[in-house]
Design a protein around this motif. Structure first.
Motif, PDB file in Angstrom:
ATOM      1  N   ALA A  10       0.652  -1.220   0.073  1.00 50.24           N
ATOM      2  CA  ALA A  10      -0.036   0.089  -0.052  1.00 50.24           C
ATOM      3  C   ALA A  10       0.786   1.273   0.103  1.00 50.24           C
ATOM      4  N   LYS A  13       2.672   1.831  -3.427  1.00 53.82           N
ATOM      5  CA  LYS A  13       1.799   2.493  -4.666  1.00 53.82           C
ATOM      6  C   LYS A  13       1.803   4.072  -4.264  1.00 53.82           C
ATOM      7  N   THR A  14       1.614   4.342  -3.098  1.00 56.26           N
ATOM      8  CA  THR A  14       1.484   5.622  -2.770  1.00 56.26           C
ATOM      9  C   THR A  14       2.781   6.343  -3.127  1.00 56.26           C
ATOM     10  N   LYS A  17       3.670   7.271  -6.636  1.00 57.36           N
ATOM     11  CA  LYS A  17       2.902   8.158  -7.378  1.00 57.36           C
ATOM     12  C   LYS A  17       3.956   9.403  -6.889  1.00 57.36           C
ATOM     13  N   GLY A 291      -1.728   5.145   3.999  1.00 61.44           N
ATOM     14  CA  GLY A 291      -2.398   5.923   2.902  1.00 61.44           C
ATOM     15  C   GLY A 291      -3.720   5.349   2.437  1.00 61.44           C
ATOM     16  N   ILE A 292      -4.537   6.584   2.104  1.00 56.37           N
ATOM     17  CA  ILE A 292      -6.018   6.265   1.645  1.00 56.37           C
ATOM     18  C   ILE A 292      -6.071   7.131   0.537  1.00 56.37           C
ATOM     19  N   ASP A 293      -6.931   6.605  -0.459  1.00 53.65           N
ATOM     20  CA  ASP A 293      -7.308   7.266  -1.719  1.00 53.65           C
ATOM     21  C   ASP A 293      -8.343   8.168  -1.449  1.00 53.65           C
ATOM     22  N   ASP A 295     -10.243  11.189  -3.229  1.00 57.48           N
ATOM     23  CA  ASP A 295     -10.494  11.366  -4.676  1.00 57.48           C
ATOM     24  C   ASP A 295      -9.464  11.367  -5.712  1.00 57.48           C
ATOM     25  N   GLY A 296      -8.764  10.191  -5.794  1.00 60.39           N
ATOM     26  CA  GLY A 296      -7.785  10.145  -6.944  1.00 60.39           C
ATOM     27  C   GLY A 296      -6.162  10.434  -6.244  1.00 60.39           C
ATOM     28  N   ASP A 297      -6.291  11.009  -5.141  1.00 60.32           N
ATOM     29  CA  ASP A 297      -4.921  11.446  -4.416  1.00 60.32           C
ATOM     30  C   ASP A 297      -4.756  10.506  -3.167  1.00 60.32           C
ATOM     31  N   THR A 298      -3.643   9.682  -3.129  1.00 59.16           N
ATOM     32  CA  THR A 298      -3.474   8.817  -2.172  1.00 59.16           C
ATOM     33  C   THR A 298      -2.435   9.489  -1.237  1.00 59.16           C
ATOM     34  N   HIS A 369     -14.327   8.259   2.799  1.00 63.77           N
ATOM     35  CA  HIS A 369     -13.353   7.436   2.236  1.00 63.77           C
ATOM     36  C   HIS A 369     -12.923   6.310   3.208  1.00 63.77           C
TER      37      HIS A 369
END
Length: 626
Positions: A10, A13-14, A17, A291-293, A295-298, A369
Motif C-alpha cells: 500500500a 503504491k503511494t 506516485k 495511505g487512503i485514496d 478522490d484520486g490522491d493517495t 473514504h
C-alpha cells in the motif's frame, strides 16, 4: 533507475506516485529474515554470532527485490522510522549483498514520519547511511529474546509439563496479571455505611449532603461499620433542631488539555472509548498511516504510529492554532502555543506524537473514504491533537458544610461547575476506573448561615471493592509506568499471552488461566530475578543506551548470559518434588480455598481420608489424592 524498498505494498503504491517514473518502489512485506526457531541460532560461545534465515514466504519477495535492484543506479531503503525499520533495512542490504545484487549500486537510507508528498520528497533530499547503533540495539533485543525463549522454555517443558513457553517480556506481563488475581482472591470485603440527607434551600432548590461529623468528631470511612451505628447516627440527625449553612468555599480550578497521543496512550484511549484491543488499534492506525485514496490522491492521514514522543512539529502546531481560531474563536486559543516535551533518551528515536498529517482535514471531510473503525480512530486522533493546543478549562469547585446549631452534627457536599469549557468542548479523556465520590454536579446558590430544611435521611450500606483486574488499557499503562516493553511491543505482548492460553479476556478484563498461574509460580520460585519488574525495565534502559551508542551490545549480552546461564544450570538437579512443593506453597490458596465452614479444604471428597495436593503428569498439573 532508482529503486526504493518499503515494507507494505500500500505504501509502495503511494510513494511511487510521489516520486515519479525515475523510481521503482517495491515492498518487502515486513521482515525478510529472522533467527530460525531452533537451537544454535544465537551462539554465546562464538561471541553471540547469529544465523539468519530467509523463510519461504519472504524468499518470493526477496527474489523480486534482488531482480529489481540489479543494475539500478541507487537503492533507497525507506522502511519505517524506528529500530525495527532500521533492522529491516539492514537485513535487506545484507541479503542483497550476499546475493551479489548491489554491484555498483549506491545504497542509502531515507526516513519519513508521514506518508505525504512533502514529507517523502523532503526525506529523499536528505538520505543518510544505515544507523549502526539502532541496528545494534535491535540485534541485542533479538538475541536476548531468543536466548531467554530457547533456553528457559525447555526447562519449563521438562519441569512443568503442559507449559507453552516463557519470554523475556511476556512472562513479566503475565506476572502482573497473576499477582493482581492473587490480590483479588485474598481480598476480604469490609462493610461500611454512609448517611445521606436531602435538604431544601429557602428558594426551594434541593440538594443532597453526606454526614461528615457526629458528636463533633470527624467520621472516618469505617466508623459506621454496621447498620445499628448508621441508624443511631441517622436518629441524631432527625433529632437535631434545624440546620444552617456553616461554610461555602469557592475555588477556581484550571484543567489543562492532555498531550497528543503516543502509542500507549492511543492504545489506552481506543480501548476505553472505542472498545478496540491493542492489536486492532495498531492495525487500523497502520492503514491510516500508509495511505487512503482521497478522490484520486493517495495520502497518509496520520503520522507514524509507533512512538513514545509527545512533541508536535511547528507547522502542525501552527495549523492546529489556525483551525482553533477559525472554528472555536479567540477565547479557545491560548496566547502561546503549547509545547509538550518527550522523555526520549536518544535524538534519533525522538519521534513526533501521533497526529493528523493535515489538521484542516476534519473527520467529517474524510468519513466517506474510511470504514467505520478507521473513521472512529481518525476522529479520536484528530480531536486529541487539536484539543492539545486549546485553552484550559475553568471550573468553579464549591465545597459546602451544613451544621446543626450545636455544631455536633455536620454534613458536607461538593460540586463543580464548568465556567469555561476550553478544550473540553472537543475532548475529554476517559478513565479505567470511575473516581470515587467526586462531586461533579451543580449546587444551588447558598449563603453563609442560610437556613436549610431537612428532608429524607437515608443510611446506605457499602462494601470495599477488590483491586480491579487489568483491562488492555490499564495493562498497557502499567507496563509503560514500569518501563517494560516499548511502543512497538505492547500489542504483541498482550496477543502472545492470549495465544498461549495463559490468560483470557472476560468482560474486557484479564483473568489468568491455571496454566498461566503455574508458569508464573514456577518462574518466580526458580527464576525470580528474570521476572522482576526492575530487572526487565533496566534491560530496556540498557538497550536504549545501545541505540544511543553509549553501551556495546555484545558487552550487554555477555553480562546477561553469564548470570542467566548459571541460573539455568542451577535447575538441572531440580526435582519434581521440589517443583511441586514450590507450586503448592505459591498456589495452595488458589487451588484449595477455604469456604468458611472450618473444614479442611484439602480433604479428599472421594475417600474422605486422603489429602489433596498438586501433582504433575505427562500433560500438565492436576489435583490428586495422597
Amino acid at each position: 533507475m532508482n529503486v526504493v524498498i518499503v515494507e507494505s505494498p500500500a505504501k509502495a503504491k503511494t510513494i511511487n506516485k510521489y516520486l515519479g517514473r525515475d523510481y521503482k518502489v517495491v515492498a518487502s512485506y515486513g521482515h525478510v529474515r529472522d533467527l530460525p526457531p531452533k537451537d544454535g541460532s544465537v551462539r554465546p560461545d562464538d561471541d553471540f554470532d547469529m544465523s539468519w534465515e530467509v523463510d519461504g514466504r519472504a524468499e518470493k519477495h526477496m527474489k523480486a527485490i534482488a531482480e529489481a535492484v540489479r543494475g539500478a543506479d541507487k537503492l533507497f531503503l525507506a522502511t519505517d522510522p524506528d529500530r525495527e525499520g532500521e533492522a529491516i533495512s539492514w537485513h535487506l542490504r545484507e541479503v542483497l549483498k550476499q546475493r551479489r545484487a548491489l554491484k555498483d549500486v549506491d545504497v542509502k537510507r531515507v526516513v519519513f514520519n508521514e506518508v505525504t508528498r512533502n514529507a517523502v520528497l523532503d526525506a529523499f533530499r536528505h538520505p543518510r547511511e544505515i544507523d549502526r547503533e539502532l541496528v545494534d540495539a535491535y540485534l541485542a533485543r533479538r538475541a536476548l529474546d531468543y536466548l531467554v525463549g530457547f533456553t528457559l522454555s525447555p526447562v519449563l517443558w521438562r519441569k512443568l509439563p503442559g507449559s507453552r513457553s516463557a519470554g523475556r517480556v511476556q512472562s513479566v506481563a503475565l506476572r502482573l496479571i497473576c499477582e493482581r488475581e492473587a490480590e483479588v482472591e485474598a481480598f476480604r470485603p469490609r462493610e461500611y455505611w454512609s448517611v445521606e440527607v436531602e435538604f431544601q434551600t429557602e428558594a426551594g432548590d434541593r440538594f443532597t449532603a453526606k454526614l461528615s461529623h457526629i458528636d463533633g468528631k470527624k467520621l472516618d470511612r469505617f466508623d459506621l461499620d454496621s447498620e445499628a451505628k448508621a441508624r443511631a447516627a441517622a436518629d441524631k440527625i432527625l433529632a437535631a433542631s434545624g440546620f444552617n449553612v456553616a461554610s461555602v468555599e469557592h475555588r477556581e480550578v484550571r484543567r489543562n488539555p492532555f498531550p497528543p497521543f503516543t502509542t500507549s496512550t492511543l492504545q489506552q484511549e481506543a480501548s476505553r472509548k472505542l472498545g478496540f484491543g491493542a492489536t486492532r488499534t495498531m492495525q487500523i492506525a497502520q492503514r491510516l498511516y500508509e495511505g487512503i485514496d482521497l478522490d484520486g490522491d493517495t495520502v497518509g492521514l496520520i503520522t507514524y504510529m509507533r512512538t513514545d514522543g509527545v512533541t508536535l512539529a511547528a507547522e502542525a502546531i501552527a495549523a492546529a492554532r489556525q483551525l482553533i481560531g477559525n472554528e472555536f474563536g479567540g477565547r479557545y486559543l491560548p496566547p502561546e502555543p503549547r509545547v509538550y516535551k518527550s522523555a526520549a533518551k536518544n535524538a534519533q528515536e525522538a519521534h513526533e506524537a501521533i497526529r493528523p498529517t493535515d489538521m484542516a482535514r476534519k473527520p467529517g471531510d474524510v468519513a466517506r473514504h474510511l470504514d467505520n473503525d478507521m473513521r472512529r480512530l481518525y476522529e479520536l486522533i484528530w480531536k486529541r491533537t487539536v484539543a492539545s493546543q486549546m485553552a484550559s478549562a475553568l471550573l468553579d469547585q464549591v465545597s459546602i458544610d451544613i451544621a446543626d446549631p450545636s455544631g455536633q452534627v455536620r454534613l458536607h457536599v461538593t460540586g463543580s461547575v464548568v465556567v469555561f469549557d476550553g478544550f473540553l468542548k472537543l475532548y475529554q479523556e476517559d478513565r479505567d476506573e470511575p473516581a470515587e465520590e467526586e462531586g461533579e454536579g451543580r449546587l444551588p446558590n447558598l449563603r453563609d448561615r442560610e437556613r436549610v430544611t431537612r428532608g429524607v435521611v437515608t443510611p446506605n450500606q457499602h462494601f470495599t471493592q477488590p483491586p480491579p483486574r487489568y483491562s488492555e488499557a490499564s495493562l498497557v499503562k502499567k507496563l509503560e509506568e514500569l518501563g517494560i516493553g516499548r511502543p512497538s511491543t505492547y500489542a504483541s505482548i498482550i496477543q502472545v499471552l492470549q495465544d498461549r492460553d495463559y490468560v483470557r479476556l472476560d468482560k474486557r478484563r484479564f483473568i489468568p488461566e491455571d496454566r498461566g498461574r503455574l508458569v508464573t509460580a514456577f518462574l518466580t520460585s526458580f527464576f525470580e530475578r528474570y521476572v522482576e519488574y526492575n530487572f526487565t525495565a533496566d534491560l530496556e534502559n540498557q538497550l536504549d543506551e545501545v541505540s544511543g551508542g553509549r553501551v556495546d551490545w555484545k558487552a550487554l549480552l555477555r553480562d546477561f548470559w553469564r548470570d542467566f546461564s548459571t541460573a539455568i544450570d542451577g535447575t538441572k538437579e531440580l526435582t519434581i518434588t521440589a517443583v511441586l512443593e514450590a507450586l503448592d506453597a505459591e498456589l495452595g490458596r488458589h487451588f484449595f480455598p477455604e469456604n468458611g465452614s472450618g473444614a479442611d479444604p484439602r480433604l479428599c471428597p472421594n475417600c474422605g481420608a486422603g489429602r489433596l495436593s498438586l501433582k504433575l503428569g505427562k500433560f500438565g498439573a492436576f489435583i490428586g489424592c495422597s
